[in-house]
Design an enzyme around this catalytic site. Structure first.
Site, PDB file in Angstrom:
ATOM      1  N   ALA A 160     -11.901  -4.513   3.443  1.00 33.20           N
ATOM      2  CA  ALA A 160     -11.946  -5.370   4.627  1.00 33.20           C
ATOM      3  C   ALA A 160     -11.492  -6.810   4.375  1.00 33.20           C
ATOM      4  O   ALA A 160     -11.665  -7.664   5.237  1.00 33.20           O
ATOM      5  CB  ALA A 160     -13.359  -5.361   5.198  1.00 33.20           C
ATOM      6  N   HIS A 186      -7.925  -0.591   0.320  1.00 39.38           N
ATOM      7  CA  HIS A 186      -8.266  -1.517  -0.761  1.00 39.38           C
ATOM      8  C   HIS A 186      -7.039  -2.318  -1.198  1.00 39.38           C
ATOM      9  O   HIS A 186      -5.919  -1.837  -1.095  1.00 39.38           O
ATOM     10  CB  HIS A 186      -8.836  -0.746  -1.953  1.00 39.38           C
ATOM     11  N   ASP A 230     -19.612   7.817  -3.950  1.00 39.62           N
ATOM     12  CA  ASP A 230     -18.340   8.024  -3.267  1.00 39.62           C
ATOM     13  C   ASP A 230     -17.815   9.418  -3.575  1.00 39.62           C
ATOM     14  O   ASP A 230     -17.101   9.647  -4.554  1.00 39.62           O
ATOM     15  CB  ASP A 230     -17.345   6.945  -3.718  1.00 39.62           C
ATOM     16  N   GLU A 269     -19.531   8.076   1.561  1.00 39.78           N
ATOM     17  CA  GLU A 269     -18.232   7.888   2.238  1.00 39.78           C
ATOM     18  C   GLU A 269     -17.688   9.215   2.742  1.00 39.78           C
ATOM     19  O   GLU A 269     -17.709  10.221   2.042  1.00 39.78           O
ATOM     20  CB  GLU A 269     -17.222   7.229   1.273  1.00 39.78           C
ATOM     21  N   ASN A 295     -16.971  -4.983   3.195  1.00 40.98           N
ATOM     22  CA  ASN A 295     -16.724  -5.127   1.749  1.00 40.98           C
ATOM     23  C   ASN A 295     -15.547  -6.044   1.448  1.00 40.98           C
ATOM     24  O   ASN A 295     -14.441  -5.833   1.963  1.00 40.98           O
ATOM     25  CB  ASN A 295     -16.407  -3.750   1.157  1.00 40.98           C
ATOM     26  N   ILE A 296     -15.803  -7.017   0.592  1.00 43.43           N
ATOM     27  CA  ILE A 296     -14.777  -8.004   0.259  1.00 43.43           C
ATOM     28  C   ILE A 296     -14.656  -8.146  -1.257  1.00 43.43           C
ATOM     29  O   ILE A 296     -15.620  -8.508  -1.936  1.00 43.43           O
ATOM     30  CB  ILE A 296     -15.158  -9.397   0.834  1.00 43.43           C
ATOM     31  N   ASP A 335     -20.910  -0.225  -6.203  1.00 44.88           N
ATOM     32  CA  ASP A 335     -19.761   0.035  -5.333  1.00 44.88           C
ATOM     33  C   ASP A 335     -18.980   1.237  -5.867  1.00 44.88           C
ATOM     34  O   ASP A 335     -18.652   1.298  -7.055  1.00 44.88           O
ATOM     35  CB  ASP A 335     -18.879  -1.234  -5.346  1.00 44.88           C
ATOM     36  N   HIS A 336     -18.702   2.199  -5.024  1.00 42.27           N
ATOM     37  CA  HIS A 336     -17.893   3.369  -5.389  1.00 42.27           C
ATOM     38  C   HIS A 336     -18.419   4.122  -6.624  1.00 42.27           C
ATOM     39  O   HIS A 336     -17.643   4.368  -7.576  1.00 42.27           O
ATOM     40  CB  HIS A 336     -16.428   2.975  -5.620  1.00 42.27           C
TER      41      HIS A 336
HETATM   42  P1  13P Z   1     -10.763  -5.277  -0.461  1.00 37.93           P
HETATM   43  O1  13P Z   1      -9.778  -4.827  -1.477  1.00 37.93           O
HETATM   44  O2  13P Z   1     -10.178  -5.291   0.911  1.00 37.93           O
HETATM   45  O3  13P Z   1     -11.404  -6.579  -0.786  1.00 37.93           O
HETATM   46  O4  13P Z   1     -11.943  -4.187  -0.403  1.00 37.93           O
HETATM   47  C1  13P Z   1     -12.996  -4.225  -1.310  1.00 37.93           C
HETATM   48  C2  13P Z   1     -13.848  -3.023  -1.248  1.00 37.93           C
HETATM   49  O5  13P Z   1     -13.778  -2.207  -0.363  1.00 37.93           O
HETATM   50  C3  13P Z   1     -14.823  -2.855  -2.318  1.00 37.93           C
HETATM   51  O6  13P Z   1     -15.497  -1.650  -2.208  1.00 37.93           O
HETATM   52  O1  G3H Z   2     -13.093  -0.940  -3.982  1.00 38.72           O
HETATM   53  C1  G3H Z   2     -12.758  -1.395  -5.056  1.00 38.72           C
HETATM   54  C2  G3H Z   2     -13.144  -2.753  -5.463  1.00 38.72           C
HETATM   55  O2  G3H Z   2     -12.146  -3.663  -5.103  1.00 38.72           O
HETATM   56  C3  G3H Z   2     -13.488  -2.785  -6.895  1.00 38.72           C
HETATM   57  O3  G3H Z   2     -12.367  -2.965  -7.685  1.00 38.72           O
HETATM   58  O4  G3H Z   2     -12.809  -1.235  -9.417  1.00 38.72           O
HETATM   59  O5  G3H Z   2     -11.122  -3.048  -9.819  1.00 38.72           O
HETATM   60  O6  G3H Z   2     -13.564  -3.559  -9.793  1.00 38.72           O
HETATM   61  P1  G3H Z   2     -12.459  -2.679  -9.293  1.00 38.72           P
HETATM   62 ZN    ZN Z   3     -14.320  -0.056  -1.407  1.00 39.51          ZN
END
Ligand code: 13P
Ligand code: G3H
Ligand code: ZN
Length: 400
Positions: A215, A180, A104, A134, A256-257, A82-83
């Protein structure tokens, strides 16, 4: 069963008009909670790992937890970065067993975003890994970087075709007003998403999977529980579930959650410790936290099963007008097929039953196993053979 890429998942989701939940995992309880719920619901699922998660839990612990979850539950799942901020972290995850990565480059210029994305795509595709990129920039907190509202920007639909063509990316996260974290809108502010942008992106990229970050719906029952048991989360607000459903019906294939998981776990732990001040074995409160994580996913129904059943149903004649009206009165989007009915239902705990002369649709929302809301409606059915997809007692659920 195995780790899979998101390719097949997205294809089915796009065609079926639903979205796959992608959940951030940071420890064993989260991995177990999500995958056990996925197993129970027979739901497709994506587990995603941020740079922060790798820093906290270490890459190999997370990969091995995920491998163990596959062994224990037998679910097929995708493991996604993720990211990913740069090529190096993407490479490290591709080399380290992930089946999907996000690069990202949204904070770069358009050309630089294309360049870094293209580089990751070439490396990933050679190794059978898929890539999410993205365009546009979400507000909120990502990995300790706080993107202010002023620095966020909606995706420009005019750029998406060029971006996708030149990068060869497999899916695209766009910014349409989600953000987020747990504070997405101000109290009193009407939650709004730019569905017009999503629509235009879909028009320009037909059949292409779109991703919605930020989301979480930030369920108010959990916010209240946190506040009731000593926490302070005033004004935490998320994306209304009906908006997620709307997006899922369109081109959004991945939702994404993360915040919802954090919130559910925190609420459960706070409640446990207040109710059991004598407990000091972490397994006691972490077991509650894990159960709470399981409540986040039920969101996702047994979509595969629902779709199969609905396909069979469609071969007959599809729901009648009366049935669709009943769906609407139950708060379920009316649609041509029961598949859509089932996958876009607004709340957890959708149930539907009926054979012979009548049918009834309805829902029961549960939090921590307790019913908090119910609704429904009935209608005549002209079909005699409508299978009871979801016997009421089974409490089958879906969300997006
Ligand atoms: P939330 O903060 O809404 O759960 O989003 C998570 C997210 O986008 C992780 O990439
Ligand atoms: O998009 C971000 C996610 O909520 C990940 O959060 O980088 O704190 O693990 P984090
Ligand atoms: Zn995200």
């Amino acid at each position: 069963m195995a780790l899979v890429t998101t390719k097949e998942m997205f294809k089915k989701a796009y065609e079926g008009g639903y979205a796959i939940g992608a959940f951030n995992v940071n420890n064993m309880e989260i991995v177990q909670g999500i995958t056990e719920a996925a197993q129970e619901q027979k739901a497709p699922v994506i587990l995603q790992v941020s740079a922060g998660a790798r820093k906290y839990a270490k890459h190999s612990y997370l990969v091995k937890l995920v491998e163990a979850a596959i062994e224990e539950t037998g679910v097929d799942l995708a493991l996604h970065l993720d990211h990913g901020a740069d090529f190096e972290i993407c490479k490290s995850c591709i080399d380290g067993g992930f089946t999907s990565v996000m690069i990202d480059g949204s904070h770069h210029s358009f050309e630089d975003n294309i360049a870094v994305t293209r580089r990751v795509v070439e490396y990933a595709h050679d190794r059978g890994v898929v890539v999410e990129a993205e365009l546009g920039r979400l507000a909120g907190i990502e990995d300790a970087v706080n993107v202010s509202e002023a620095d966020s920007s909606y995706t420009d639909p005019a750029q998406v075709e060029e971006f996708v063509t030149r990068t060869g990316v497999d899916s695209l996260a766009i910014a349409i007003g989600t953000s987020h974290g747990a504070y997405k809108f101000k109290p009193g502010q009407k939650p709004q998403l730019r569905f017009d942008i999503l629509e235009e992106v879909e028009r320009r990229l037909p059949g292409f999977p779109i991703v919605l970050h930020g989301a979480s719906s930030v369920m108010q029952e959990y916010v209240q529980m946190v506040n009731q048991y000593g926490g302070q989360m005033p004004g935490a607000i998320g994306i209304p579930e009906e908006m997620l459903r709307e997006a899922a019906k369109m081109a959004v294939c991945k939702i994404n959650i993360d915040s919802d998981i954090r919130l559910a776990m925190t609420a459960a732990i706070r409640r446990h410790l207040v109710e059991h001040p004598d407990h000091f074995d972490p397994r006691q409160y972490l077991a509650d936290a894990r159960d709470a994580v399981k409540e986040v996913l039920p969101a996702l129904d047994n979509l595969e099963r629902a779709l199969e059943a609905a396909k069979a149903l469609l071969k007959s004649s599809g729901p009648s007008r009366k049935e669709r009206t009943a769906c609407r009165s139950a708060g379920v989007s009316a649609s041509r097929s029961a598949a859509v009915l089932l996958r876009v239902c607004p709340v957890r705990g959708l149930w539907r039953y009926g054979c012979g002369g009548s049918m009834r649709v309805g829902y029961t929302v549960r939090r921590f196993g307790r019913p908090v809301r119910t609704g429904g409606g009935s209608a005549d059915s002209r079909r005699r053979s409508w299978p009871p997809l979801f016997p009421r007692q089974a409490g089958s659920r879906c969300r997006y």
